[in-house]
Every structure is written in C-alpha cells, then in structure tokens.
Motif scaffolding. Structure first.
Motif, PDB file in Angstrom:
ATOM      1  N   SER A 186       0.848  -1.197   0.000  1.00 44.89           N
ATOM      2  CA  SER A 186       0.000   0.000   0.000  1.00 44.89           C
ATOM      3  C   SER A 186       0.882   1.246   0.000  1.00 44.89           C
ATOM      4  CB  SER A 186      -0.907   0.013   1.233  1.00 44.89           C
ATOM      5  OG  SER A 186      -1.831  -1.055   1.170  1.00 44.89           O
ATOM      6  N   LEU A 187       0.541   2.230  -0.830  1.00 47.51           N
ATOM      7  CA  LEU A 187       1.338   3.456  -0.933  1.00 47.51           C
ATOM      8  C   LEU A 187       0.692   4.589  -0.145  1.00 47.51           C
ATOM      9  CD1 LEU A 187       2.125   3.480  -4.774  1.00 47.51           C
ATOM     10  CD2 LEU A 187       3.586   2.668  -2.914  1.00 47.51           C
ATOM     11  N   ASN A 188       1.528   5.407   0.486  1.00 45.69           N
ATOM     12  CA  ASN A 188       1.040   6.629   1.124  1.00 45.69           C
ATOM     13  C   ASN A 188       1.291   7.802   0.193  1.00 45.69           C
ATOM     14  OD1 ASN A 188       0.154   5.602   3.674  1.00 45.69           O
ATOM     15  ND2 ASN A 188       2.305   5.209   4.136  1.00 45.69           N
TER      16      ASN A 188
ATOM     17  N   ARG B  25      -2.257  -8.578   3.771  1.00 41.43           N
ATOM     18  CA  ARG B  25      -1.003  -8.094   3.179  1.00 41.43           C
ATOM     19  C   ARG B  25      -0.319  -7.088   4.100  1.00 41.43           C
ATOM     20  NH1 ARG B  25      -1.709  -5.410  -2.561  1.00 41.43           N
ATOM     21  NH2 ARG B  25      -2.516  -3.721  -1.263  1.00 41.43           N
ATOM     22  N   ALA B  26      -1.116  -6.184   4.690  1.00 40.56           N
ATOM     23  CA  ALA B  26      -0.543  -5.171   5.592  1.00 40.56           C
ATOM     24  C   ALA B  26       0.025  -5.837   6.848  1.00 40.56           C
ATOM     25  CB  ALA B  26      -1.618  -4.152   5.966  1.00 40.56           C
ATOM     26  N   LEU B  27      -0.694  -6.821   7.378  1.00 43.16           N
ATOM     27  CA  LEU B  27      -0.225  -7.512   8.592  1.00 43.16           C
ATOM     28  C   LEU B  27       1.068  -8.272   8.319  1.00 43.16           C
ATOM     29  CD1 LEU B  27      -3.713  -8.854   9.729  1.00 43.16           C
ATOM     30  CD2 LEU B  27      -2.352  -7.148  10.975  1.00 43.16           C
ATOM     31  N   GLN B  28       1.133  -8.926   7.159  1.00 44.72           N
ATOM     32  CA  GLN B  28       2.343  -9.687   6.831  1.00 44.72           C
ATOM     33  C   GLN B  28       3.541  -8.753   6.643  1.00 44.72           C
ATOM     34  OE1 GLN B  28       0.636 -12.110   3.632  1.00 44.72           O
ATOM     35  NE2 GLN B  28       0.628 -13.894   4.988  1.00 44.72           N
ATOM     36  N   THR B  38      -0.650  -4.369  16.731  1.00 48.88           N
ATOM     37  CA  THR B  38      -1.142  -3.226  15.955  1.00 48.88           C
ATOM     38  C   THR B  38      -2.552  -2.880  16.438  1.00 48.88           C
ATOM     39  OG1 THR B  38      -1.455  -2.298  13.740  1.00 48.88           O
ATOM     40  CG2 THR B  38      -2.140  -4.589  14.060  1.00 48.88           C
ATOM     41  N   SER B  39      -3.118  -1.842  15.843  1.00 55.14           N
ATOM     42  CA  SER B  39      -4.457  -1.398  16.212  1.00 55.14           C
ATOM     43  C   SER B  39      -5.243  -1.138  14.936  1.00 55.14           C
ATOM     44  CB  SER B  39      -4.372  -0.102  17.020  1.00 55.14           C
ATOM     45  OG  SER B  39      -3.804   0.916  16.215  1.00 55.14           O
ATOM     46  N   SER B  40      -6.565  -1.063  15.070  1.00 57.72           N
ATOM     47  CA  SER B  40      -7.375  -0.743  13.896  1.00 57.72           C
ATOM     48  C   SER B  40      -7.027   0.665  13.391  1.00 57.72           C
ATOM     49  CB  SER B  40      -8.865  -0.853  14.228  1.00 57.72           C
ATOM     50  OG  SER B  40      -9.186  -0.107  15.378  1.00 57.72           O
ATOM     51  N   GLN B  41      -6.617   1.563  14.312  1.00 58.90           N
ATOM     52  CA  GLN B  41      -6.214   2.910  13.898  1.00 58.90           C
ATOM     53  C   GLN B  41      -4.999   2.843  12.963  1.00 58.90           C
ATOM     54  OE1 GLN B  41      -7.104   2.208  17.012  1.00 58.90           O
ATOM     55  NE2 GLN B  41      -8.892   3.540  17.248  1.00 58.90           N
ATOM     56  N   GLU B  42      -3.962   2.099  13.416  1.00 60.34           N
ATOM     57  CA  GLU B  42      -2.736   2.038  12.622  1.00 60.34           C
ATOM     58  C   GLU B  42      -2.992   1.372  11.271  1.00 60.34           C
ATOM     59  OE1 GLU B  42       1.926   0.657  13.026  1.00 60.34           O
ATOM     60  OE2 GLU B  42       0.347  -0.724  13.629  1.00 60.34           O
ATOM     61  N   LEU B  43      -3.702   0.247  11.300  1.00 58.25           N
ATOM     62  CA  LEU B  43      -4.037  -0.437  10.048  1.00 58.25           C
ATOM     63  C   LEU B  43      -4.791   0.506   9.116  1.00 58.25           C
ATOM     64  CD1 LEU B  43      -5.282  -4.053  10.874  1.00 58.25           C
ATOM     65  CD2 LEU B  43      -3.569  -3.419   9.174  1.00 58.25           C
ATOM     66  N   GLY B  44      -5.748   1.230   9.708  1.00 57.91           N
ATOM     67  CA  GLY B  44      -6.559   2.156   8.925  1.00 57.91           C
ATOM     68  C   GLY B  44      -5.719   3.231   8.257  1.00 57.91           C
ATOM     69  N   GLU B  45      -4.757   3.770   9.007  1.00 58.30           N
ATOM     70  CA  GLU B  45      -3.903   4.813   8.426  1.00 58.30           C
ATOM     71  C   GLU B  45      -3.062   4.261   7.278  1.00 58.30           C
ATOM     72  OE1 GLU B  45      -1.754   6.719  11.657  1.00 58.30           O
ATOM     73  OE2 GLU B  45      -3.699   7.262  12.530  1.00 58.30           O
ATOM     74  N   ARG B  46      -2.533   3.046   7.458  1.00 54.37           N
ATOM     75  CA  ARG B  46      -1.718   2.445   6.387  1.00 54.37           C
ATOM     76  C   ARG B  46      -2.526   2.221   5.122  1.00 54.37           C
ATOM     77  NH1 ARG B  46       3.286  -1.444   7.391  1.00 54.37           N
ATOM     78  NH2 ARG B  46       4.024  -0.614   9.354  1.00 54.37           N
ATOM     79  N   LEU B  47      -3.814   1.890   5.315  1.00 53.52           N
ATOM     80  CA  LEU B  47      -4.607   1.414   4.183  1.00 53.52           C
ATOM     81  C   LEU B  47      -5.603   2.441   3.652  1.00 53.52           C
ATOM     82  CD1 LEU B  47      -5.321  -2.186   5.488  1.00 53.52           C
ATOM     83  CD2 LEU B  47      -3.623  -1.469   3.816  1.00 53.52           C
ATOM     84  N   GLY B  48      -5.768   3.556   4.364  1.00 58.83           N
ATOM     85  CA  GLY B  48      -6.762   4.526   3.923  1.00 58.83           C
ATOM     86  C   GLY B  48      -8.182   4.029   4.103  1.00 58.83           C
ATOM     87  N   ILE B  49      -8.387   3.209   5.144  1.00 57.07           N
ATOM     88  CA  ILE B  49      -9.722   2.691   5.479  1.00 57.07           C
ATOM     89  C   ILE B  49      -9.989   3.119   6.919  1.00 57.07           C
ATOM     90  CG2 ILE B  49     -11.068   0.558   5.815  1.00 57.07           C
ATOM     91  CD1 ILE B  49      -9.277  -0.803   3.738  1.00 57.07           C
ATOM     92  N   SER B  50     -11.230   3.438   7.275  1.00 52.73           N
ATOM     93  CA  SER B  50     -11.460   3.918   8.639  1.00 52.73           C
ATOM     94  C   SER B  50     -11.279   2.781   9.645  1.00 52.73           C
ATOM     95  CB  SER B  50     -12.863   4.510   8.768  1.00 52.73           C
ATOM     96  OG  SER B  50     -13.813   3.484   8.918  1.00 52.73           O
TER      97      SER B  50
END
Lengths: 211, 211
Positions: A186-188, B25-28, B38-50
């Motif tokens: 994923s890209l930022n 993919r992000a977790l791996q 990790t947290s749903s916040q961090e995952l969300g920021e990486r992926l652009g999903i709330s």
C-alpha cells in the motif's frame, strides 16, 4: 435560495465511478460486434450486474436511454468516454523494466481506450539503454525532469516492493496525480493523488475464501 | 426454535471478504518489519480505510483483539490466512504464454501468499516447448487432461480477448472453480465458478474521472 454547495455538481459515489469503465468496455465490445442498441437487461446479463443497478448508476449522470427502445450503444459509450475523460489520450510513464514493467510497456490493450505509455524507466544500469518493445529504457535519475517536461500526470509503478514508496514520492513531487501500483504494497500519497492497485494475489485470495 | 437457515453460517458480504486480503497483506508486511502488536487505527492509516470499518469487518469473523491492547499481528494474520483458506498452497495453471502470461509465470510474489503456478499453456506451436522461467510451455490441447489429472481448480487466463471465453469454457469443463482473467473481456461462467479480473485500463479510467 440555493447555497453554492447545493448548486454544485452532485458527488457520485466512487463505487459507481468504478463500474463505468466496466460498462464502457462491454459497450465498446458490442460496437466491435456491429451492434447498435442494447438494454440494461442485456448489459446486466453480460456483466453479472442487475439491470436495476445499471439503470440507477447511469441515471446519476443523465438520461441516456428511452423507455422501450433501450440505449444507443454508440451514444452511451460516447457519454461514458466523456464522463471518464478518456475521449482523449493520456500519456503515461512506467517505472520498473522487469518482467511486469516490460509486459505493461508492450501491452497492446491501452490503444483506443484512452492511454499510451510514452516512457519506461529503471534504476538498474544493466537495463538502462535496453530496447523493450518501442521503448529505450531511461535512467530513473531522469524521472522527475522527464515527467515535468512532458507534463505527464499518470504513472505505473512496477518496481520491487521495497522501492515502490520511494518511487511514488518522487512521482508525486514531479506532479503525478494518478498512480497504478503493481508492487504488492500500500502506498502513502497526498490526498489529491489517486492510487489504484494491481495485485493478483488479492484477487486470488478473494476467490479461495469461496472454494 | 431456529430454522436450519437461521442456524447456518452467517453470510459475509463479498465486499468484506474482498478487504481481508488487503488487511492480510498489511499484517504480513508488519511482521516482516518485526512488529508484534497493531491497532485498527494504525491499520486504517496504512490502508486509507477507517478504523471503525476495519473493526466492523473483523468482528464478522470473531473476536480477534482486546480493548486497549489491540491486535496480535501474528494471531490476526493467522486467523485471516485460515478464513481465506490460504494457510496452504494452491496450485494454479496459466493459459497464454505471451508477455503477460510469461510475466505471471515468473512472478515471485505468489510464494508465501498461498499460490504456486505449476503449468503454463499456449496454443502457438512456436511457443510450445519453449522454456519460460521454471516452465516448459505445454500444448493447450493437453489443457483439460493435465488439469484433471493434477486436480487443479485455479487458473489464470492471459490469452488474447478473442480466445478467452473459449479457454474459460474448457477450464470449467476440466473442473476449474476460480479464474483470474487478464484478457480485457467479461467471461460467462456457471454460478459455482468464481471470476476476478485484472484489466489495468479499468483502474486507469476510474482515476481519470477525478483528474
């Protein structure tokens, strides 16, 4: 009295925008088959989408069909070409001249669908200067200058994962506004830059869930 | 008294299933970075999903995190691997040994993500017998027999558009249940066969709308 906000163009959900290219592809195929008229029913059967959904999606953009006679394929395709802004040709750069980058650069499927690859970059001295299809691989150090000079705003990233974010940062700084990313990461990017992803594993894993 | 229908497993919306591979993919990637929580916040920021969307998606499958401490990355990745049935390796065939088919066959990104290409087919006598990466291109006339014998149920189609539907029909008759189609055409398959599409132009046109 309407406020400026209310008078502005209606915001179309991104998921609807995402279906327009699929409708367009089906319509263009029908044109190739020599067809002139279609219906939301027929389109729906071809695409596995309900006729009601197709009518609802298209109605967001205007009145394209007539009750009873259906849609003129050429007119509807033309309207969608305009909506998606592909009634012109967008130049694109490809970064990464490995197997995937080379396949993209040689891909015949962009022609007549609104896009043209015009430059291919790599940072490997072994690859720079090589001829791949109609391209001579350019040195990635020239990336920003070449993109700015040609005023290109669409790029495809086909580098190893570890390089993809760095390349994306450089593309953005050179003015690129849309990135199609083939690296499985994923890209930022800033909010005004659009990113879409092509990662075959994501699609495969979505199917194995059902197997 | 519950009916059998109500007692059966809850049907998860396909759009939620479609996000799981992206979470995985992000977790791996985090695991590769040596991370543990990790947290749903961090995952969300990486992926652009709330963050709320991520929590809601994951809660459809069970309780994976603890209020306050977040998610164990390894545990959550493991759970998603199981849900998507990629805690094993699926053999796949590739049909079409052109630029794209060859790039897919050589692609390193399937390893460790649940998939392995095991056969590459083409109908061009010039290509049959050629060595591409670790494969010798097989004659497409052997398609059905080879697939049945190896009990393969996943295929990637990288043929010209005009050949794709015919190839899909043959794959289905040989028992294939999931097709990843690189040809820019919609395929008609029986209801129990899954199809996903990779067409870069669809993604590009979705972005030009916003440019």
């Amino acid at each position: 009295m309407e406020s400026e906000l209310e008078a502005g163009p209606k915001e179309i959900p991104d998921i609807v925008v995402g279906r327009l290219p699929i409708y367009l592809r089906a319509l263009q195929r029908m044109l190739e088959e020599g067809r002139r008229l279609t219906s939301s029913q027929e389109l729906g059967e071809r695409l596995g989408i309900s006729a009601a959904q197709i009518r609802k999606d298209l109605s967001q953009f205007g009145e394209f069909g007539k009750q009873g006679t259906g849609y003129s394929i050429e007119f509807l395709a033309d309207q969608i070409l305009q909506i998606l802004k592909v009634n012109r040709v967008w130049d694109m750069v490809v970064v990464g001249a490995g197997d995937i980058g080379s396949a993209i650069a040689r891909y015949q499927g962009f022609a007549n669908r609104g896009f043209k690859v015009t430059m291919l970059f790599d940072n490997d001295p072994q690859k720079v200067g090589q001829v791949i299809g109609p391209f001579t691989v350019q040195d990635a150090t020239e990336l920003e200058e070449s993109i700015r000079q040609a005023e290109i705003i669409i790029a495809m990233v086909a580098t190893p994962s570890a390089d993809a974010q760095g390349v994306a940062d450089r593309l953005v700084s050179a003015g690129v506004k849309a990135i199609l990313n083939y690296a499985p990461i994923s890209l930022n990017v800033p909010e005004d830059v659009h990113v879409q992803y092509i990662d075959p594993v994501i699609h495969l894993q979505r199917m194995t869930y059902y197997l």
